[in-house]
Motif scaffolding. Sequence first.
Motif, PDB file in Angstrom:
ATOM      1  N   SER A 115      19.534  -8.428   3.349  1.00  0.00           N
ATOM      2  CA  SER A 115      19.208  -9.167   2.130  1.00  0.00           C
ATOM      3  C   SER A 115      19.594  -8.409   0.859  1.00  0.00           C
ATOM      4  O   SER A 115      19.475  -8.952  -0.248  1.00  0.00           O
ATOM      5  N   SER A 116      20.085  -7.181   1.006  1.00  0.00           N
ATOM      6  CA  SER A 116      20.428  -6.371  -0.161  1.00  0.00           C
ATOM      7  C   SER A 116      21.600  -6.969  -0.940  1.00  0.00           C
ATOM      8  O   SER A 116      22.542  -7.519  -0.374  1.00  0.00           O
ATOM      9  N   LYS A 117      21.549  -6.818  -2.247  1.00  0.00           N
ATOM     10  CA  LYS A 117      22.646  -7.244  -3.116  1.00  0.00           C
ATOM     11  C   LYS A 117      23.733  -6.173  -3.206  1.00  0.00           C
ATOM     12  O   LYS A 117      24.777  -6.405  -3.815  1.00  0.00           O
ATOM     13  N   GLN A 118      23.476  -5.018  -2.604  1.00  0.00           N
ATOM     14  CA  GLN A 118      24.480  -3.959  -2.600  1.00  0.00           C
ATOM     15  C   GLN A 118      25.620  -4.311  -1.653  1.00  0.00           C
ATOM     16  O   GLN A 118      25.400  -4.828  -0.558  1.00  0.00           O
ATOM     17  N   GLU A 119      26.829  -4.006  -2.074  1.00  0.00           N
ATOM     18  CA  GLU A 119      27.997  -4.149  -1.213  1.00  0.00           C
ATOM     19  C   GLU A 119      28.159  -2.848  -0.441  1.00  0.00           C
ATOM     20  O   GLU A 119      28.220  -1.774  -1.038  1.00  0.00           O
ATOM     21  N   CYS A 120      28.200  -2.935   0.865  1.00  0.00           N
ATOM     22  CA  CYS A 120      28.292  -1.729   1.691  1.00  0.00           C
ATOM     23  C   CYS A 120      29.457  -1.849   2.653  1.00  0.00           C
ATOM     24  O   CYS A 120      29.493  -2.761   3.495  1.00  0.00           O
ATOM     25  N   LYS A 121      30.414  -0.942   2.543  1.00  0.00           N
ATOM     26  CA  LYS A 121      31.586  -0.945   3.405  1.00  0.00           C
ATOM     27  C   LYS A 121      31.606   0.307   4.280  1.00  0.00           C
ATOM     28  O   LYS A 121      31.229   1.389   3.826  1.00  0.00           O
ATOM     29  N   ILE A 122      32.045   0.117   5.504  1.00  0.00           N
ATOM     30  CA  ILE A 122      32.076   1.184   6.494  1.00  0.00           C
ATOM     31  C   ILE A 122      33.514   1.362   6.956  1.00  0.00           C
ATOM     32  O   ILE A 122      34.178   0.394   7.334  1.00  0.00           O
ATOM     33  N   VAL A 123      33.993   2.596   6.925  1.00  0.00           N
ATOM     34  CA  VAL A 123      35.389   2.874   7.244  1.00  0.00           C
ATOM     35  C   VAL A 123      35.537   3.259   8.710  1.00  0.00           C
ATOM     36  O   VAL A 123      34.820   4.134   9.213  1.00  0.00           O
ATOM     37  N   ALA A 124      36.464   2.601   9.395  1.00  0.00           N
ATOM     38  CA  ALA A 124      36.812   2.944  10.775  1.00  0.00           C
ATOM     39  C   ALA A 124      38.327   2.882  10.916  1.00  0.00           C
ATOM     40  O   ALA A 124      39.006   2.190  10.145  1.00  0.00           O
ATOM     41  N   THR A 125      38.862   3.609  11.884  1.00  0.00           N
ATOM     42  CA  THR A 125      40.310   3.661  12.097  1.00  0.00           C
ATOM     43  C   THR A 125      40.716   2.748  13.233  1.00  0.00           C
ATOM     44  O   THR A 125      40.271   2.917  14.373  1.00  0.00           O
ATOM     45  N   ASN A 126      41.554   1.778  12.924  1.00  0.00           N
ATOM     46  CA  ASN A 126      42.083   0.865  13.929  1.00  0.00           C
ATOM     47  C   ASN A 126      43.026   1.660  14.844  1.00  0.00           C
ATOM     48  O   ASN A 126      44.041   2.174  14.395  1.00  0.00           O
ATOM     49  N   ALA A 127      42.680   1.767  16.114  1.00  0.00           N
ATOM     50  CA  ALA A 127      43.470   2.585  17.042  1.00  0.00           C
ATOM     51  C   ALA A 127      44.851   1.993  17.306  1.00  0.00           C
ATOM     52  O   ALA A 127      45.774   2.710  17.689  1.00  0.00           O
ATOM     53  N   LEU A 128      45.007   0.695  17.100  1.00  0.00           N
ATOM     54  CA  LEU A 128      46.300   0.048  17.341  1.00  0.00           C
ATOM     55  C   LEU A 128      47.282   0.318  16.213  1.00  0.00           C
ATOM     56  O   LEU A 128      48.472   0.535  16.452  1.00  0.00           O
TER      57      LEU A 128
END
Length: 289
Positions: free
Chosen positions: A106-119
Amino acid sequence: MAKKAGLILEGGSKRGVFTAGILDYFMQKNLYFPYVIGVSAGCCNAVDYVSRQQERTKITMVDYERVGNYTGIKYLIKKKSIFDLDVIFDLFPNAIFPFDYNTYFSSKQECKIVATNALTGKAEYLEEKSSRRRLMDICRASCSLPIVSPLVTVDGIPFADGGVSDSVPIKKAIEDGCNRNVVILTRNSNYRKKPSERAVRAAHFLYGKKYPNLVRAIKYRYKKYNHTMEYIEFLEKQNKVFVIRPQVLPVKNTETNADVLEEFYQHGIEYMKDQYDKMMDFLEGCAFV
Protein backbone atom coordinates in the motif's frame (compact mmCIF):
# COMPACT_ATOMS: atom_id res chain seq x y z
CA MET A 1 12.32 21.71 -12.72
CA ALA A 2 10.72 19.95 -9.74
CA LYS A 3 13.13 18.21 -7.41
CA LYS A 4 12.62 14.46 -7.02
CA ALA A 5 14.62 12.61 -4.39
CA GLY A 6 15.97 9.16 -5.11
CA LEU A 7 17.62 6.68 -2.74
CA ILE A 8 20.11 4.21 -4.24
CA LEU A 9 21.28 1.28 -2.12
CA GLU A 10 24.39 -0.75 -2.94
CA GLY A 11 24.62 -4.41 -1.94
CA GLY A 12 27.52 -6.21 -0.33
CA SER A 13 25.92 -9.08 1.62
CA LYS A 14 26.66 -8.59 5.33
CA ARG A 15 28.09 -5.12 4.65
CA GLY A 16 24.44 -4.17 4.25
CA VAL A 17 24.17 -3.76 8.02
CA PHE A 18 25.77 -0.33 7.53
CA THR A 19 22.87 0.64 5.26
CA ALA A 20 20.43 -0.86 7.77
CA GLY A 21 21.69 1.53 10.45
CA ILE A 22 21.22 4.50 8.15
CA LEU A 23 17.71 3.52 7.10
CA ASP A 24 16.70 2.85 10.70
CA TYR A 25 17.77 6.39 11.48
CA PHE A 26 15.69 7.66 8.53
CA MET A 27 12.69 5.80 9.97
CA GLN A 28 13.31 7.35 13.38
CA LYS A 29 13.10 10.71 11.62
CA ASN A 30 10.01 9.60 9.64
CA LEU A 31 11.92 10.29 6.42
CA TYR A 32 10.69 8.24 3.46
CA PHE A 33 12.04 8.83 -0.04
CA PRO A 34 9.50 8.62 -2.89
CA TYR A 35 11.88 6.51 -5.00
CA VAL A 36 14.03 3.66 -3.71
CA ILE A 37 16.18 1.28 -5.72
CA GLY A 38 18.24 -1.52 -4.18
CA VAL A 39 20.68 -4.16 -5.34
CA SER A 40 21.33 -7.52 -3.66
CA ALA A 41 21.55 -6.86 0.11
CA GLY A 42 20.48 -3.33 -0.75
CA CYS A 43 17.14 -4.66 -1.96
CA CYS A 44 16.59 -6.36 1.42
CA ASN A 45 17.21 -3.02 3.06
CA ALA A 46 14.94 -1.32 0.53
CA VAL A 47 11.88 -3.51 1.11
CA ASP A 48 12.21 -3.34 4.91
CA TYR A 49 12.41 0.44 4.61
CA VAL A 50 9.33 0.66 2.39
CA SER A 51 7.43 -1.68 4.73
CA ARG A 52 8.48 0.70 7.54
CA GLN A 53 9.84 -2.07 9.74
CA GLN A 54 12.53 -0.41 11.80
CA GLU A 55 15.33 -2.78 12.86
CA ARG A 56 13.95 -5.70 10.84
CA THR A 57 17.07 -5.89 8.67
CA LYS A 58 19.25 -5.54 11.75
CA ILE A 59 17.38 -8.35 13.50
CA THR A 60 17.76 -10.73 10.56
CA MET A 61 21.38 -9.81 9.82
CA VAL A 62 22.79 -9.25 13.32
CA ASP A 63 20.59 -10.55 16.13
CA TYR A 64 19.87 -13.86 14.38
CA GLU A 65 23.61 -14.55 14.30
CA ARG A 66 23.48 -14.86 18.10
CA VAL A 67 20.98 -17.72 18.01
CA GLY A 68 21.42 -19.18 14.53
CA ASN A 69 23.27 -18.80 11.26
CA TYR A 70 22.58 -18.99 7.55
CA THR A 71 26.04 -18.31 6.10
CA GLY A 72 28.85 -20.71 5.31
CA ILE A 73 30.28 -23.56 3.27
CA LYS A 74 27.84 -26.06 4.80
CA TYR A 75 24.99 -24.21 3.07
CA LEU A 76 26.90 -24.28 -0.20
CA ILE A 77 26.94 -28.07 0.13
CA LYS A 78 23.36 -28.49 1.40
CA LYS A 79 21.60 -25.68 -0.44
CA LYS A 80 24.02 -24.96 -3.30
CA SER A 81 24.31 -21.42 -1.93
CA ILE A 82 26.77 -19.85 0.50
CA PHE A 83 23.73 -18.19 2.13
CA ASP A 84 20.63 -20.19 3.07
CA LEU A 85 18.23 -18.26 0.86
CA ASP A 86 15.28 -20.35 2.06
CA VAL A 87 15.77 -18.91 5.54
CA ILE A 88 16.19 -15.35 4.29
CA PHE A 89 13.28 -15.29 1.83
CA ASP A 90 10.85 -17.83 3.28
CA LEU A 91 11.29 -18.51 7.00
CA PHE A 92 12.20 -14.94 7.94
CA PRO A 93 9.41 -13.07 6.10
CA ASN A 94 6.69 -15.66 6.58
CA ALA A 95 7.39 -17.04 10.06
CA ILE A 96 10.37 -15.92 12.17
CA PHE A 97 10.39 -12.14 11.54
CA PRO A 98 7.21 -11.50 9.53
CA PHE A 99 7.45 -9.03 6.69
CA ASP A 100 4.66 -6.42 6.59
CA TYR A 101 3.39 -7.11 3.09
CA ASN A 102 0.28 -4.96 3.56
CA THR A 103 2.26 -1.83 4.38
CA TYR A 104 4.69 -2.51 1.56
CA PHE A 105 2.00 -3.07 -1.06
CA SER A 106 0.00 0.00 0.00
CA SER A 107 3.04 2.30 0.14
CA LYS A 108 3.20 5.29 -2.18
CA GLN A 109 6.96 4.79 -2.44
CA GLU A 110 8.30 3.47 -5.72
CA CYS A 111 10.61 0.56 -5.01
CA LYS A 112 12.74 -1.10 -7.68
CA ILE A 113 14.88 -4.20 -7.26
CA VAL A 114 17.83 -4.90 -9.54
CA ALA A 115 18.51 -8.40 -10.86
CA THR A 116 20.66 -9.67 -13.74
CA ASN A 117 18.90 -11.45 -16.58
CA ALA A 118 21.06 -14.55 -17.15
CA LEU A 119 19.98 -14.78 -20.80
CA THR A 120 20.97 -11.24 -21.76
CA GLY A 121 23.54 -10.45 -19.05
CA LYS A 122 21.77 -7.11 -18.54
CA ALA A 123 20.14 -5.51 -15.53
CA GLU A 124 16.40 -5.56 -15.10
CA TYR A 125 14.62 -3.29 -12.66
CA LEU A 126 11.76 -5.24 -11.16
CA GLU A 127 8.79 -4.16 -9.08
CA GLU A 128 5.97 -5.95 -7.28
CA LYS A 129 3.08 -4.50 -5.30
CA SER A 130 0.59 -7.36 -5.04
CA SER A 131 2.12 -10.87 -5.01
CA ARG A 132 3.93 -11.94 -1.84
CA ARG A 133 5.61 -14.87 -3.55
CA ARG A 134 6.83 -12.87 -6.54
CA LEU A 135 8.19 -10.08 -4.32
CA MET A 136 10.32 -12.52 -2.35
CA ASP A 137 11.38 -14.32 -5.54
CA ILE A 138 12.56 -10.99 -6.97
CA CYS A 139 14.53 -10.26 -3.80
CA ARG A 140 15.99 -13.76 -3.86
CA ALA A 141 17.03 -13.26 -7.49
CA SER A 142 18.70 -9.94 -6.70
CA CYS A 143 20.71 -11.63 -3.94
CA SER A 144 21.64 -14.80 -5.83
CA LEU A 145 25.41 -14.48 -6.12
CA PRO A 146 26.61 -16.27 -9.24
CA ILE A 147 28.83 -19.34 -8.79
CA VAL A 148 28.02 -19.65 -5.06
CA SER A 149 24.22 -19.48 -5.41
CA PRO A 150 21.76 -20.98 -7.90
CA LEU A 151 20.03 -18.84 -10.50
CA VAL A 152 16.48 -17.84 -9.56
CA THR A 153 13.60 -18.01 -12.00
CA VAL A 154 11.15 -15.10 -12.08
CA ASP A 155 8.44 -14.90 -14.76
CA GLY A 156 10.13 -17.82 -16.51
CA ILE A 157 13.48 -16.00 -16.77
CA PRO A 158 16.64 -17.10 -14.90
CA PHE A 159 18.21 -14.30 -12.87
CA ALA A 160 21.43 -13.74 -10.95
CA ASP A 161 22.55 -11.14 -8.43
CA GLY A 162 21.83 -7.58 -9.54
CA GLY A 163 25.34 -6.49 -8.66
CA VAL A 164 26.70 -8.39 -11.68
CA SER A 165 25.11 -5.93 -14.10
CA ASP A 166 24.39 -2.73 -12.13
CA SER A 167 25.90 -2.59 -8.65
CA VAL A 168 24.92 1.03 -7.97
CA PRO A 169 22.04 2.06 -10.26
CA ILE A 170 22.53 5.82 -10.14
CA LYS A 171 21.96 6.15 -13.90
CA LYS A 172 18.65 4.30 -13.65
CA ALA A 173 17.48 6.65 -10.88
CA ILE A 174 18.37 9.67 -13.01
CA GLU A 175 16.66 8.10 -16.03
CA ASP A 176 13.54 7.67 -13.88
CA GLY A 177 13.46 11.39 -13.12
CA CYS A 178 15.33 11.58 -9.82
CA ASN A 179 17.52 14.68 -9.86
CA ARG A 180 18.45 14.82 -6.15
CA ASN A 181 19.93 11.44 -5.34
CA VAL A 182 21.32 9.99 -2.14
CA VAL A 183 23.62 7.01 -2.70
CA ILE A 184 24.47 4.66 0.16
CA LEU A 185 27.63 2.67 -0.53
CA THR A 186 29.04 -0.14 1.59
CA ARG A 187 32.68 0.32 0.62
CA ASN A 188 35.14 3.04 1.57
CA SER A 189 36.00 6.00 -0.62
CA ASN A 190 38.24 5.22 -3.62
CA TYR A 191 37.48 1.47 -3.53
CA ARG A 192 37.79 -0.17 -6.94
CA LYS A 193 37.16 -3.74 -8.04
CA LYS A 194 39.86 -5.85 -9.65
CA PRO A 195 39.39 -8.50 -12.34
CA SER A 196 39.08 -12.06 -11.06
CA GLU A 197 40.32 -14.77 -13.42
CA ARG A 198 39.19 -17.44 -10.94
CA ALA A 199 35.60 -16.15 -11.02
CA VAL A 200 35.62 -15.97 -14.81
CA ARG A 201 36.91 -19.55 -15.10
CA ALA A 202 34.23 -20.77 -12.71
CA ALA A 203 31.57 -18.83 -14.62
CA HIS A 204 32.71 -20.37 -17.91
CA PHE A 205 32.50 -23.84 -16.36
CA LEU A 206 29.05 -23.32 -14.86
CA TYR A 207 27.34 -21.07 -17.39
CA GLY A 208 29.46 -20.98 -20.54
CA LYS A 209 27.25 -23.13 -22.76
CA LYS A 210 23.83 -22.00 -21.58
CA TYR A 211 24.39 -18.40 -20.42
CA PRO A 212 27.32 -16.86 -22.33
CA ASN A 213 26.00 -13.34 -21.78
CA LEU A 214 26.02 -13.88 -18.03
CA VAL A 215 29.64 -15.02 -18.25
CA ARG A 216 30.48 -11.87 -20.15
CA ALA A 217 28.74 -9.73 -17.53
CA ILE A 218 30.72 -11.46 -14.78
CA LYS A 219 33.97 -11.00 -16.69
CA TYR A 220 33.51 -7.26 -17.14
CA ARG A 221 31.69 -6.52 -13.91
CA TYR A 222 34.74 -4.87 -12.40
CA LYS A 223 35.00 -2.40 -15.28
CA LYS A 224 31.35 -1.37 -15.06
CA TYR A 225 31.57 -1.02 -11.29
CA ASN A 226 34.68 1.13 -11.47
CA HIS A 227 33.18 3.35 -14.18
CA THR A 228 30.09 3.80 -12.00
CA MET A 229 32.23 4.81 -9.02
CA GLU A 230 34.06 7.35 -11.16
CA TYR A 231 30.74 8.74 -12.37
CA ILE A 232 29.38 9.00 -8.82
CA GLU A 233 32.52 10.76 -7.63
CA PHE A 234 32.23 13.17 -10.59
CA LEU A 235 28.62 13.98 -9.62
CA GLU A 236 29.62 14.28 -5.97
CA LYS A 237 32.23 16.93 -6.74
CA GLN A 238 29.55 18.92 -8.57
CA ASN A 239 27.15 18.57 -5.62
CA LYS A 240 24.72 16.64 -7.83
CA VAL A 241 24.59 13.59 -5.59
CA PHE A 242 24.93 13.02 -1.85
CA VAL A 243 27.05 9.97 -1.06
CA ILE A 244 27.08 8.13 2.25
CA ARG A 245 29.88 5.58 2.67
CA PRO A 246 31.55 3.87 5.65
CA GLN A 247 34.22 5.82 7.46
CA VAL A 248 35.66 2.68 9.03
CA LEU A 249 36.88 -0.58 7.52
CA PRO A 250 33.80 -2.49 6.26
CA VAL A 251 32.98 -5.96 7.56
CA LYS A 252 33.49 -9.01 5.36
CA ASN A 253 30.58 -9.85 3.10
CA THR A 254 30.31 -13.23 4.84
CA GLU A 255 30.90 -11.97 8.40
CA THR A 256 29.15 -14.08 11.06
CA ASN A 257 30.44 -12.44 14.25
CA ALA A 258 27.36 -10.69 15.65
CA ASP A 259 29.42 -8.19 17.67
CA VAL A 260 31.36 -7.14 14.58
CA LEU A 261 28.13 -6.75 12.62
CA GLU A 262 26.51 -4.80 15.45
CA GLU A 263 29.42 -2.37 15.51
CA PHE A 264 29.16 -1.75 11.77
CA TYR A 265 25.39 -1.26 12.10
CA GLN A 266 25.90 1.29 14.88
CA HIS A 267 28.49 3.05 12.73
CA GLY A 268 25.76 3.57 10.13
CA ILE A 269 23.46 5.15 12.71
CA GLU A 270 26.11 7.42 14.23
CA TYR A 271 27.51 8.52 10.88
CA MET A 272 24.01 9.34 9.63
CA LYS A 273 23.34 11.43 12.72
CA ASP A 274 26.42 13.44 11.85
CA GLN A 275 25.46 13.80 8.16
CA TYR A 276 21.70 14.19 8.45
CA ASP A 277 21.43 18.00 8.43
CA LYS A 278 23.91 18.25 5.58
CA MET A 279 21.91 15.71 3.59
CA MET A 280 18.65 17.52 4.22
CA ASP A 281 20.20 20.77 2.99
CA PHE A 282 21.13 18.92 -0.21
CA LEU A 283 17.52 17.67 -0.47
CA GLU A 284 15.93 21.06 0.13
CA GLY A 285 12.84 21.47 -2.01
CA CYS A 286 12.20 17.73 -2.38
CA ALA A 287 8.89 16.18 -1.43
CA PHE A 288 8.82 13.03 0.69
CA VAL A 289 6.20 10.37 1.29
